[in-house]
Design an enzyme around this catalytic site. Structure first.
Site, PDB file in Angstrom:
ATOM      1  N   LYS A  72       0.815  -1.219   0.000  1.00  0.00           N
ATOM      2  CA  LYS A  72       0.000   0.000   0.000  1.00  0.00           C
ATOM      3  C   LYS A  72       0.849   1.270   0.000  1.00  0.00           C
ATOM      4  O   LYS A  72       0.606   2.191  -0.788  1.00  0.00           O
ATOM      5  CB  LYS A  72      -0.945  -0.036   1.212  1.00  0.00           C
ATOM      6  CG  LYS A  72      -1.875   1.147   1.346  1.00  0.00           C
ATOM      7  CD  LYS A  72      -3.119   0.792   2.145  1.00  0.00           C
ATOM      8  CE  LYS A  72      -2.811   0.092   3.453  1.00  0.00           C
ATOM      9  NZ  LYS A  72      -2.110   0.963   4.416  1.00  0.00           N
ATOM     10  N   THR A  74       4.018   1.560  -0.841  1.00  0.00           N
ATOM     11  CA  THR A  74       4.768   1.580  -2.092  1.00  0.00           C
ATOM     12  C   THR A  74       3.897   2.124  -3.224  1.00  0.00           C
ATOM     13  O   THR A  74       4.343   2.957  -4.040  1.00  0.00           O
ATOM     14  CB  THR A  74       5.267   0.166  -2.436  1.00  0.00           C
ATOM     15  OG1 THR A  74       6.095  -0.306  -1.367  1.00  0.00           O
ATOM     16  CG2 THR A  74       6.061   0.150  -3.732  1.00  0.00           C
ATOM     17  N   ARG A  95       2.209   8.474   7.162  1.00  0.00           N
ATOM     18  CA  ARG A  95       2.484   8.394   8.602  1.00  0.00           C
ATOM     19  C   ARG A  95       3.967   8.157   8.845  1.00  0.00           C
ATOM     20  O   ARG A  95       4.684   7.662   7.984  1.00  0.00           O
ATOM     21  CB  ARG A  95       1.690   7.249   9.237  1.00  0.00           C
ATOM     22  CG  ARG A  95       0.204   7.480   9.292  1.00  0.00           C
ATOM     23  CD  ARG A  95      -0.505   6.282   9.908  1.00  0.00           C
ATOM     24  NE  ARG A  95      -0.407   5.097   9.067  1.00  0.00           N
ATOM     25  CZ  ARG A  95      -0.710   3.864   9.464  1.00  0.00           C
ATOM     26  NH1 ARG A  95      -1.129   3.656  10.702  1.00  0.00           N
ATOM     27  NH2 ARG A  95      -0.604   2.846   8.640  1.00  0.00           N
ATOM     28  N   LYS A 106       6.950  -6.082  11.348  1.00  0.00           N
ATOM     29  CA  LYS A 106       6.192  -5.521  10.230  1.00  0.00           C
ATOM     30  C   LYS A 106       7.081  -4.796   9.232  1.00  0.00           C
ATOM     31  O   LYS A 106       6.829  -4.795   8.038  1.00  0.00           O
ATOM     32  CB  LYS A 106       5.119  -4.568  10.764  1.00  0.00           C
ATOM     33  CG  LYS A 106       4.288  -3.894   9.680  1.00  0.00           C
ATOM     34  CD  LYS A 106       3.245  -2.996  10.316  1.00  0.00           C
ATOM     35  CE  LYS A 106       2.482  -2.205   9.245  1.00  0.00           C
ATOM     36  NZ  LYS A 106       3.297  -1.185   8.595  1.00  0.00           N
ATOM     37  N   ALA A 274      -3.699   1.780  13.106  1.00  0.00           N
ATOM     38  CA  ALA A 274      -5.037   1.748  12.513  1.00  0.00           C
ATOM     39  C   ALA A 274      -5.944   0.685  13.114  1.00  0.00           C
ATOM     40  O   ALA A 274      -7.149   0.731  12.925  1.00  0.00           O
ATOM     41  CB  ALA A 274      -4.943   1.532  11.009  1.00  0.00           C
ATOM     42  N   PHE A 302      -3.929  -0.335   7.077  1.00  0.00           N
ATOM     43  CA  PHE A 302      -4.547  -1.654   6.894  1.00  0.00           C
ATOM     44  C   PHE A 302      -5.620  -1.621   5.799  1.00  0.00           C
ATOM     45  O   PHE A 302      -5.529  -0.857   4.855  1.00  0.00           O
ATOM     46  CB  PHE A 302      -5.089  -2.181   8.219  1.00  0.00           C
ATOM     47  CG  PHE A 302      -4.019  -2.409   9.251  1.00  0.00           C
ATOM     48  CD1 PHE A 302      -2.876  -3.136   8.956  1.00  0.00           C
ATOM     49  CD2 PHE A 302      -4.123  -1.866  10.525  1.00  0.00           C
ATOM     50  CE1 PHE A 302      -1.874  -3.338   9.889  1.00  0.00           C
ATOM     51  CE2 PHE A 302      -3.132  -2.060  11.472  1.00  0.00           C
ATOM     52  CZ  PHE A 302      -2.010  -2.798  11.154  1.00  0.00           C
ATOM     53  N   PHE A 383       3.227  -8.919  -9.398  1.00  0.00           N
ATOM     54  CA  PHE A 383       4.406  -9.736  -9.128  1.00  0.00           C
ATOM     55  C   PHE A 383       4.758 -10.518 -10.389  1.00  0.00           C
ATOM     56  O   PHE A 383       3.877 -10.830 -11.200  1.00  0.00           O
ATOM     57  CB  PHE A 383       4.137 -10.701  -7.969  1.00  0.00           C
ATOM     58  CG  PHE A 383       4.253 -10.065  -6.606  1.00  0.00           C
ATOM     59  CD1 PHE A 383       5.335 -10.343  -5.784  1.00  0.00           C
ATOM     60  CD2 PHE A 383       3.286  -9.174  -6.151  1.00  0.00           C
ATOM     61  CE1 PHE A 383       5.456  -9.760  -4.542  1.00  0.00           C
ATOM     62  CE2 PHE A 383       3.397  -8.588  -4.903  1.00  0.00           C
ATOM     63  CZ  PHE A 383       4.489  -8.879  -4.101  1.00  0.00           C
ATOM     64  N   TRP A 411       7.083  -0.742  -7.748  1.00  0.00           N
ATOM     65  CA  TRP A 411       8.188  -1.314  -6.973  1.00  0.00           C
ATOM     66  C   TRP A 411       9.406  -1.510  -7.875  1.00  0.00           C
ATOM     67  O   TRP A 411      10.539  -1.198  -7.499  1.00  0.00           O
ATOM     68  CB  TRP A 411       7.777  -2.650  -6.354  1.00  0.00           C
ATOM     69  CG  TRP A 411       8.825  -3.240  -5.470  1.00  0.00           C
ATOM     70  CD1 TRP A 411       9.007  -3.035  -4.135  1.00  0.00           C
ATOM     71  CD2 TRP A 411       9.877  -4.141  -5.869  1.00  0.00           C
ATOM     72  NE1 TRP A 411      10.095  -3.747  -3.675  1.00  0.00           N
ATOM     73  CE2 TRP A 411      10.650  -4.440  -4.715  1.00  0.00           C
ATOM     74  CE3 TRP A 411      10.229  -4.735  -7.083  1.00  0.00           C
ATOM     75  CZ2 TRP A 411      11.742  -5.286  -4.752  1.00  0.00           C
ATOM     76  CZ3 TRP A 411      11.325  -5.581  -7.115  1.00  0.00           C
ATOM     77  CH2 TRP A 411      12.067  -5.848  -5.950  1.00  0.00           C
TER      78      TRP A 411
END
Length: 558
Positions: A72, A74, A95, A106, A274, A302, A383, A411
């Site tokens: 998210k 990225t 954030r 994480k 969140a 999230f 991907f 990415w």
């Protein structure tokens, strides 16, 4: 194929001096507080001296998180870079990372691959000290509370009903529950105590929802720290703590300016979780970004059931704005996880599992487009092992709901890999139809608001309230807090409150265990399931891989 790590990519970048980034926005040097060459704080007084552009807001949210990852942040950064490439004056607003997840499991919050904000090491490690300032303000209030009790307790505080806890920006399960004030009369009044992680502190939530320093001071004064023997709330204002707390936070309230790998300006400021708070960057940073840009790309934590719902029902309600378009991030791998595929098999084509997992994405799409009435696009974070058949299936199912799908390759390719997504965002902003609405009305009672979120957004059949929760709701409404918005504390791993229910669960009930008020932040906190405010480190924490050499070069940071 060998891929470079995120930190290797970031360390190879040649960033612009931060004043160059400020100049892109038309910010003069007198309003720039430098923290080295590549990061700065921007004085909020600049908003009084310059004309606002009132940028369009693009909100980035996602499906329910999985171990496969969704990307998210990225995608948020890559979309901002893509919009910049297409000639839109864009700022990304994010954030700040907490040290707990950085050293835990994480990871950070600076994006990845060629869609990152830099300097990523600084952003993930201390940055400009904002989180430490929030922790200091939190703990100053705790110290003043205990000192008041020690010095005679004129407010008649019931030590059995103290609700304020201390804070530390680190995952440390040992401090969840402690006994403080031991060692004799000179060391305070013995009582049960404990620590929350700093990003779970109400100070952080109030900080992130404040529109200016005076508004912050007002919010801090309203924080409830305890109840007296007459069961009435005792506030930080009654302890005369709010002025000193605001003084500690004065400079922290200035938004932090950095840049992406491609030189797009980025405000990174504030970091409430969140799943237990509202999960958005600061209102100060969002407003400043809107002031100087045509487009602001921001994210909520999230999945859309948590972050996007709180962004809309809490932040937008308090701020008076709304998103102009929404990006919902998903990966084929994550959707197959929701369809029951084990991590070892993510890279194998499996259309049946994908079909089983797709309802999770479609529920989030439904929430954004039908519940909130906002135009949306699904971004598939691509991907290499995703097959054409899998990608086509996702696209077909989304189009049945009237939502387009765009591939995101940011990415690997940075902003270039997000241009298709950015063009769809521009189309939605310029032509999209918005029938915006909140999940519930301000005047609804607490239970009606909880029921609305649980049934409309989560898809629950009903809500079950513990006896304790029933009593707490009655008391909060008697105290005059019934009209505040709701902040649900729920697992991020499921639309339900059971982290083991993947996909789109059916026929479940939400179980509410406790209900409390964050009067300073301005919302009611509703706890479901087993929610902790102080995480612990995993068996093998990320900290074991992080190191620094004799030249001060950090390694192992993602």
């Amino acid at each position: 194929m060998t891929f470079k790590s995120d930190i290797e990519i970031a360390q190879e970048a040649t960033p612009l001096h931060i004043m160059r980034i400020a100049e892109k926005l038309g910010i003069e040097e007198e309003y720039v507080d430098f923290y080295g060459k590549y990061k700065a704080k921007i004085d909020y007084n600049v908003l009084k001296k310059t004309k606002s552009k009132q940028a369009k807001i693009v909100l980035v949210t996602a499906i329910t998180p999985t171990p496969a990852g969704e990307g998210k942040t990225t995608t948020t950064i890559g979309t901002a870079d893509a919009l910049s490439r297409l000639g839109k004056k864009t700022i990304v607003a994010l954030r700040e990372p907490s040290l707990g997840p950085v050293f835990g499991v994480k990871g950070g919050a600076a994006g990845g691959g060629y869609a990152q904000v830099i300097p990523m090491e600084d952003i993930n490690l201390h940055f400009t000290g904002d989180l430490h300032a929030v922790g200091a303000a939190n703990n100053l209030l705790a110290a003043m509370l205990d000192n008041h009790i020690q010095q005679g307790n004129l407010l008649d505080i019931d030590v059995r009903r103290i609700v304020w806890r201390r804070a530390l920006d680190m995952n440390d399960r040992q401090l969840r529950k402690i006994t403080s004030g031991l060692g004799g009369t000179g060391n305070g009044v013995p009582r049960e105590d404990g620590f929350d992680i700093t990003v779970a502190s109400e100070v952080m939530a109030a900080f992130c929802l404040s529109s200016n320093i005076m508004n912050l001071k007002e919010k801090l004064a309203k924080i409830i720290v305890a109840y007296n023997r007459s069961k009435q709330p005792v506030t930080a204002g009654q302890l005369n703590a709010h002025g000193a707390m605001a003084a500690l936070l004065k400079d922290a309230l200035k938004p932090n300016l950095v840049q992406t790998l491609e030189g797009t300006p980025a405000f990174i400021h504030g970091g409430p979780f969140a799943n237990i708070a509202h999960g958005c960057n600061s209102l100060m940073a969002t407003n400043m970004a809107r002031h100087f840009a045509d487009y602001v790309v921001t994210e909520a934590g999230f999945g859309a059931d948590l972050g996007a719902e709180k962004f809309i029902d809490i932040k937008c309600r308090q701020a008076g704005f709304k998103p102009d378009a929404v990006i919902i991030v998903a990966t084929v791998r994550a959707l197959k996880h929701h369809g029951g595929v084990a991590k070892a098999d993510y890279n194998k084509e499996n259309l049946e599992a994908l079909k089983k997992g797709l309802p999770n994405l479609l529920k989030h799409v439904e929430n954004i487009t039908q519940r909130f009435g906002l135009p949306a696009v699904v971004a598939i974070n691509k991907f290499p092992m995703d097959t054409d058949a899998e990608l086509k299936l996702v696209e077909e199912k989304c189009k049945e709901l009237g939502v387009n799908v765009a591939l995101s390759e940011v990415w690997e390719k940075g902003g270039e890999g997000g241009e298709a997504l950015a063009r769809e965002v521009i189309r939605l902003v310029e032509t999209g139809q918005s029938n915006f609405s909140f999940t519930y009305e301000d005047q609804a009672n607490i239970k009606d608001k909880i029921n609305a979120i649980s049934t409309k957004i989560y898809g629950a059949e009903s809500v079950i309230y513990s006896g304790k929760a029933d009593s707490e709701i009655d008391n909060l409404e008697k105290l005059g807090f019934g009209k505040l918005p709701i902040c649900m504390a729920k697992t991020q791993y499921s639309l339900s409150d059971d982290p083991k229910l993947f996909g789109k669960p059916e026929g479940f009930k939400i179980s509410v265990s406790t209900v409390s008020v964050s009067a300073g932040a301005g919302f009611i906190v509703v706890s479901t399931g087993d929610i902790m405010k102080m995480p612990g480190l995993p068996k093998v924490p990320s900290a074991e891989k992080i190191d620094v050499d004799e030249n001060g070069v950090i390694s192992g940071l993602f």
